[in-house]
Design a protein around this motif. Structure first.
Motif, PDB file in Angstrom:
ATOM      1  N   GLU A   1       0.838  -1.196   0.000  1.00  0.00           N
ATOM      2  CA  GLU A   1       0.000   0.000   0.000  1.00  0.00           C
ATOM      3  C   GLU A   1       0.876   1.250   0.000  1.00  0.00           C
ATOM      4  OE1 GLU A   1      -2.772   0.076   3.211  1.00  0.00           O
ATOM      5  OE2 GLU A   1      -3.138  -2.063   3.053  1.00  0.00           O
ATOM      6  N   ILE A   2       0.463   2.228  -0.775  1.00  0.00           N
ATOM      7  CA  ILE A   2       1.170   3.498  -0.821  1.00  0.00           C
ATOM      8  C   ILE A   2       0.183   4.602  -0.474  1.00  0.00           C
ATOM      9  CG2 ILE A   2       2.405   5.142  -2.278  1.00  0.00           C
ATOM     10  CD1 ILE A   2       3.390   2.751  -3.908  1.00  0.00           C
ATOM     11  N   GLY A   3       0.556   5.463   0.452  1.00  0.00           N
ATOM     12  CA  GLY A   3      -0.281   6.597   0.831  1.00  0.00           C
ATOM     13  C   GLY A   3       0.588   7.812   1.051  1.00  0.00           C
ATOM     14  N   MET A   4       0.408   8.838   0.267  1.00  0.00           N
ATOM     15  CA  MET A   4       1.256  10.028   0.355  1.00  0.00           C
ATOM     16  C   MET A   4       1.091  10.784   1.664  1.00  0.00           C
ATOM     17  SD  MET A   4       2.981  10.153  -2.469  1.00  0.00           S
ATOM     18  CE  MET A   4       3.457  11.839  -2.781  1.00  0.00           C
ATOM     19  N   ASP A   5       0.012  10.544   2.350  1.00  0.00           N
ATOM     20  CA  ASP A   5      -0.257  11.306   3.570  1.00  0.00           C
ATOM     21  C   ASP A   5      -0.406  10.368   4.766  1.00  0.00           C
ATOM     22  OD1 ASP A   5      -0.592  13.636   5.002  1.00  0.00           O
ATOM     23  OD2 ASP A   5      -2.751  13.634   4.744  1.00  0.00           O
ATOM     24  N   ARG A   6       0.495   9.374   4.824  1.00  0.00           N
ATOM     25  CA  ARG A   6       0.442   8.416   5.920  1.00  0.00           C
ATOM     26  C   ARG A   6       1.836   8.283   6.521  1.00  0.00           C
ATOM     27  NH1 ARG A   6      -1.649   3.267   3.899  1.00  0.00           N
ATOM     28  NH2 ARG A   6       0.327   3.173   2.811  1.00  0.00           N
ATOM     29  N   VAL A   7       1.903   8.262   7.839  1.00  0.00           N
ATOM     30  CA  VAL A   7       3.160   8.006   8.528  1.00  0.00           C
ATOM     31  C   VAL A   7       3.153   6.548   8.982  1.00  0.00           C
ATOM     32  CG1 VAL A   7       2.326   8.822  10.795  1.00  0.00           C
ATOM     33  CG2 VAL A   7       4.773   8.837  10.297  1.00  0.00           C
ATOM     34  N   THR A   8       4.278   5.870   8.785  1.00  0.00           N
ATOM     35  CA  THR A   8       4.428   4.476   9.185  1.00  0.00           C
ATOM     36  C   THR A   8       5.465   4.407  10.293  1.00  0.00           C
ATOM     37  OG1 THR A   8       3.874   3.691   6.976  1.00  0.00           O
ATOM     38  CG2 THR A   8       5.013   2.143   8.424  1.00  0.00           C
ATOM     39  N   VAL A   9       5.080   3.769  11.392  1.00  0.00           N
ATOM     40  CA  VAL A   9       5.976   3.591  12.530  1.00  0.00           C
ATOM     41  C   VAL A   9       6.403   2.128  12.542  1.00  0.00           C
ATOM     42  CG1 VAL A   9       6.201   3.767  15.030  1.00  0.00           C
ATOM     43  CG2 VAL A   9       4.804   5.432  13.792  1.00  0.00           C
ATOM     44  N   HIS A  10       7.696   1.894  12.413  1.00  0.00           N
ATOM     45  CA  HIS A  10       8.250   0.546  12.411  1.00  0.00           C
ATOM     46  C   HIS A  10       8.653   0.197  13.840  1.00  0.00           C
ATOM     47  CE1 HIS A  10       8.565   0.568   7.970  1.00  0.00           C
ATOM     48  NE2 HIS A  10       8.717   1.869   8.176  1.00  0.00           N
ATOM     49  N   VAL A  11       8.216  -0.974  14.310  1.00  0.00           N
ATOM     50  CA  VAL A  11       8.503  -1.391  15.687  1.00  0.00           C
ATOM     51  C   VAL A  11       9.155  -2.773  15.697  1.00  0.00           C
ATOM     52  CG1 VAL A  11       6.633  -0.008  16.679  1.00  0.00           C
ATOM     53  CG2 VAL A  11       6.184  -2.354  16.001  1.00  0.00           C
ATOM     54  N   ASN A  12       9.969  -3.024  16.746  1.00  0.00           N
ATOM     55  CA  ASN A  12      10.597  -4.340  16.874  1.00  0.00           C
ATOM     56  C   ASN A  12       9.758  -5.228  17.788  1.00  0.00           C
ATOM     57  OD1 ASN A  12      11.192  -3.570  19.534  1.00  0.00           O
ATOM     58  ND2 ASN A  12      13.348  -3.162  19.107  1.00  0.00           N
ATOM     59  N   ALA A  13      10.275  -6.394  18.112  1.00  0.00           N
ATOM     60  CA  ALA A  13       9.531  -7.375  18.915  1.00  0.00           C
ATOM     61  C   ALA A  13       9.231  -6.865  20.327  1.00  0.00           C
ATOM     62  CB  ALA A  13      10.310  -8.684  18.987  1.00  0.00           C
ATOM     63  N   GLN A  14      10.001  -5.906  20.816  1.00  0.00           N
ATOM     64  CA  GLN A  14       9.775  -5.322  22.144  1.00  0.00           C
ATOM     65  C   GLN A  14       8.862  -4.094  22.090  1.00  0.00           C
ATOM     66  OE1 GLN A  14      13.099  -5.989  21.022  1.00  0.00           O
ATOM     67  NE2 GLN A  14      12.829  -8.024  21.902  1.00  0.00           N
ATOM     68  N   ASN A  15       8.265  -3.819  20.915  1.00  0.00           N
ATOM     69  CA  ASN A  15       7.388  -2.674  20.676  1.00  0.00           C
ATOM     70  C   ASN A  15       8.138  -1.342  20.794  1.00  0.00           C
ATOM     71  OD1 ASN A  15       4.836  -1.761  19.846  1.00  0.00           O
ATOM     72  ND2 ASN A  15       4.296  -1.189  21.936  1.00  0.00           N
ATOM     73  N   LEU A  16       9.444  -1.372  20.499  1.00  0.00           N
ATOM     74  CA  LEU A  16      10.245  -0.149  20.453  1.00  0.00           C
ATOM     75  C   LEU A  16      10.279   0.353  19.020  1.00  0.00           C
ATOM     76  CD1 LEU A  16      13.277  -1.097  22.731  1.00  0.00           C
ATOM     77  CD2 LEU A  16      11.212   0.190  23.355  1.00  0.00           C
ATOM     78  N   ILE A  17      10.185   1.647  18.855  1.00  0.00           N
ATOM     79  CA  ILE A  17      10.181   2.255  17.522  1.00  0.00           C
ATOM     80  C   ILE A  17      11.588   2.211  16.944  1.00  0.00           C
ATOM     81  CG2 ILE A  17       9.777   4.394  16.229  1.00  0.00           C
ATOM     82  CD1 ILE A  17       7.619   5.028  18.425  1.00  0.00           C
ATOM     83  N   THR A  18      11.700   1.671  15.736  1.00  0.00           N
ATOM     84  CA  THR A  18      12.992   1.568  15.067  1.00  0.00           C
ATOM     85  C   THR A  18      13.129   2.539  13.890  1.00  0.00           C
ATOM     86  OG1 THR A  18      12.206  -0.236  13.664  1.00  0.00           O
ATOM     87  CG2 THR A  18      13.288  -0.845  15.740  1.00  0.00           C
ATOM     88  N   ALA A  19      12.008   2.995  13.364  1.00  0.00           N
ATOM     89  CA  ALA A  19      12.021   3.942  12.245  1.00  0.00           C
ATOM     90  C   ALA A  19      10.665   4.588  12.093  1.00  0.00           C
ATOM     91  CB  ALA A  19      12.409   3.240  10.947  1.00  0.00           C
ATOM     92  N   VAL A  20      10.667   5.790  11.518  1.00  0.00           N
ATOM     93  CA  VAL A  20       9.433   6.510  11.185  1.00  0.00           C
ATOM     94  C   VAL A  20       9.573   6.949   9.733  1.00  0.00           C
ATOM     95  CG1 VAL A  20       7.959   8.495  11.700  1.00  0.00           C
ATOM     96  CG2 VAL A  20       9.164   7.309  13.568  1.00  0.00           C
ATOM     97  N   THR A  21       8.635   6.509   8.893  1.00  0.00           N
ATOM     98  CA  THR A  21       8.693   6.834   7.468  1.00  0.00           C
ATOM     99  C   THR A  21       7.334   7.346   6.987  1.00  0.00           C
ATOM    100  OG1 THR A  21       8.085   4.570   6.822  1.00  0.00           O
ATOM    101  CG2 THR A  21      10.436   5.062   7.014  1.00  0.00           C
ATOM    102  N   CYS A  22       7.351   7.984   5.849  1.00  0.00           N
ATOM    103  CA  CYS A  22       6.114   8.412   5.204  1.00  0.00           C
ATOM    104  C   CYS A  22       5.985   7.637   3.909  1.00  0.00           C
ATOM    105  CB  CYS A  22       6.153   9.907   4.901  1.00  0.00           C
ATOM    106  SG  CYS A  22       6.083  10.924   6.363  1.00  0.00           S
ATOM    107  N   ASP A  23       4.831   7.019   3.735  1.00  0.00           N
ATOM    108  CA  ASP A  23       4.594   6.276   2.504  1.00  0.00           C
ATOM    109  C   ASP A  23       3.121   6.005   2.313  1.00  0.00           C
ATOM    110  OD1 ASP A  23       4.162   4.377   4.486  1.00  0.00           O
ATOM    111  OD2 ASP A  23       5.911   3.192   3.961  1.00  0.00           O
TER     112      ASP A  23
END
Length: 92
Positions: A70-92
């Motif tokens: 899925e691609i969305g120009m106005d969406r922020v994606t928060v990537h999390v690891n197995a411990q629910n810690l944020i590893t990256a924040v991207t827009c897509d």
């Protein structure tokens, strides 16, 4: 009537804003504003702040290694690891 303004750098599009005759603007998500959250627990208050500061209309979380077509120009994606810690924040 609407006009598009596109900023070009070495032939690459680095951002754009659509301006309509009504004065409304379509803003693109800004992932850089969520960099402060990397390493934090992805609880609801942190996710709400990331969405507000990124100016995204939608937010989703993806586990590390998980992908989506899925691609969305106005969406922020928060990537999390197995411990629910944020590893990256991207827009897509």
């Amino acid at each position: 009537m609407s006009i598009a303004r596109v900023v070009m750098l070495s032939g690459l599009v680095v951002g754009s804003v659509m301006v309509s005759g009504c004065g409304h603007q379509m803003l693109r998500c800004s992932a850089a504003s969520g960099s402060w959250a990397i390493g934090r627990v992805a609880d609801q208050s942190v996710l709400d702040r990331i969405q507000a500061e990124s100016h995204a209309s939608q937010l989703r979380t993806l586990a590390d290694g998980e992908t989506s077509g899925e691609i969305g120009m106005d969406r922020v994606t928060v990537h999390v690891n197995a411990q629910n810690l944020i590893t990256a924040v991207t827009c897509d």
